[in-house]
Design an enzyme around this catalytic site. Sequence first.
Site, PDB file in Angstrom:
ATOM      1  N   MET A 100      41.545 -31.391  16.954  1.00 28.17           N
ATOM      2  CA  MET A 100      42.562 -30.567  16.790  1.00 28.17           C
ATOM      3  C   MET A 100      43.367 -29.595  17.819  1.00 28.17           C
ATOM      4  O   MET A 100      43.154 -28.431  16.768  1.00 28.17           O
ATOM      5  CB  MET A 100      43.491 -31.464  15.457  1.00 28.17           C
ATOM      6  N   ILE A 158      35.954 -30.932   9.501  1.00 27.20           N
ATOM      7  CA  ILE A 158      34.936 -29.708   9.903  1.00 27.20           C
ATOM      8  C   ILE A 158      36.638 -28.262   9.732  1.00 27.20           C
ATOM      9  O   ILE A 158      37.631 -29.060  10.918  1.00 27.20           O
ATOM     10  CB  ILE A 158      34.904 -29.546  10.635  1.00 27.20           C
ATOM     11  N   GLY A 188      44.244 -26.278  12.778  1.00 26.65           N
ATOM     12  CA  GLY A 188      43.407 -26.637  13.905  1.00 26.65           C
ATOM     13  C   GLY A 188      42.234 -26.403  13.081  1.00 26.65           C
ATOM     14  O   GLY A 188      41.327 -26.433  12.412  1.00 26.65           O
ATOM     15  N   SER A 189      41.778 -27.722  14.140  1.00 29.51           N
ATOM     16  CA  SER A 189      39.648 -28.224  13.622  1.00 29.51           C
ATOM     17  C   SER A 189      39.478 -29.432  14.250  1.00 29.51           C
ATOM     18  O   SER A 189      39.781 -29.803  15.157  1.00 29.51           O
ATOM     19  CB  SER A 189      40.206 -28.378  11.801  1.00 29.51           C
ATOM     20  N   ARG A 190      38.818 -30.212  13.359  1.00 32.63           N
ATOM     21  CA  ARG A 190      38.181 -31.408  13.810  1.00 32.63           C
ATOM     22  C   ARG A 190      37.482 -32.239  12.693  1.00 32.63           C
ATOM     23  O   ARG A 190      37.694 -31.900  11.784  1.00 32.63           O
ATOM     24  CB  ARG A 190      36.659 -31.704  14.691  1.00 32.63           C
TER      25      ARG A 190
END
Length: 220
Positions: A100, A158, A188-190
């Site tokens: 993301m 994450i 932001g991340s995943r």
Amino acid sequence: MRIHREGRGSIFIAINSFIILNLLSYIFIDSRYWWVQLVLLIGSTSIVGLIVSFFRIPNRQLLQGDNLVLAPCDGKVVVIEVVEPDEYFSDRRIQVSIFMSVLNVHVNRNPIAGNIVYSQYHKGEHLVAWHPKSSTANERHTVVYKHKNGREVLAKQIAGALANRIVNYLTVGKMARQSEEMGFIKFGSRVDLLLPLDAKIKVKLGDKAKSGITTIAEWE
């Protein structure tokens, strides 16, 4: 479109900072340097707009299906591979990871319906979300869903280099409904999914996923 409740504090701070910054620029910057005031106004407006956009919840017709594993977040599919899990599972699984960016919708949703049998928060680093070690080294929250057919799916939120807070609303013993909110990751991340080996993957690397809409996998 709605604004997510997790954004209220951040948006309040952003708007007040916008007002203070531009008020100070009007008071202390000579009118001969109007272009400096303009740059500050445009820059601060863009930042406020980005923060408001980050916490948006767009209107969507969310899907549900007992044989479907849906995307838990918006973003780009960056990993599809068979892995040896480092948590909960002892057998090999198919990992599908979605990255993301700050421009994506950051609401995280339940990929399947099922009972929550595991929920664990891990402190960690803030490596960039696409770093190979981010799944095991970064701050993260892991949950495992047990479907009524007995299959289990692990979802791992994450944190990335910019993410400063992971929120997860699930607790062990709770029955989760598919496509309802799982949590939120700020800035932001995943999200990683670990799926059974018999799951039929329906996406490919580079695909753009939408939470609660894109089918990641199917099973019988």
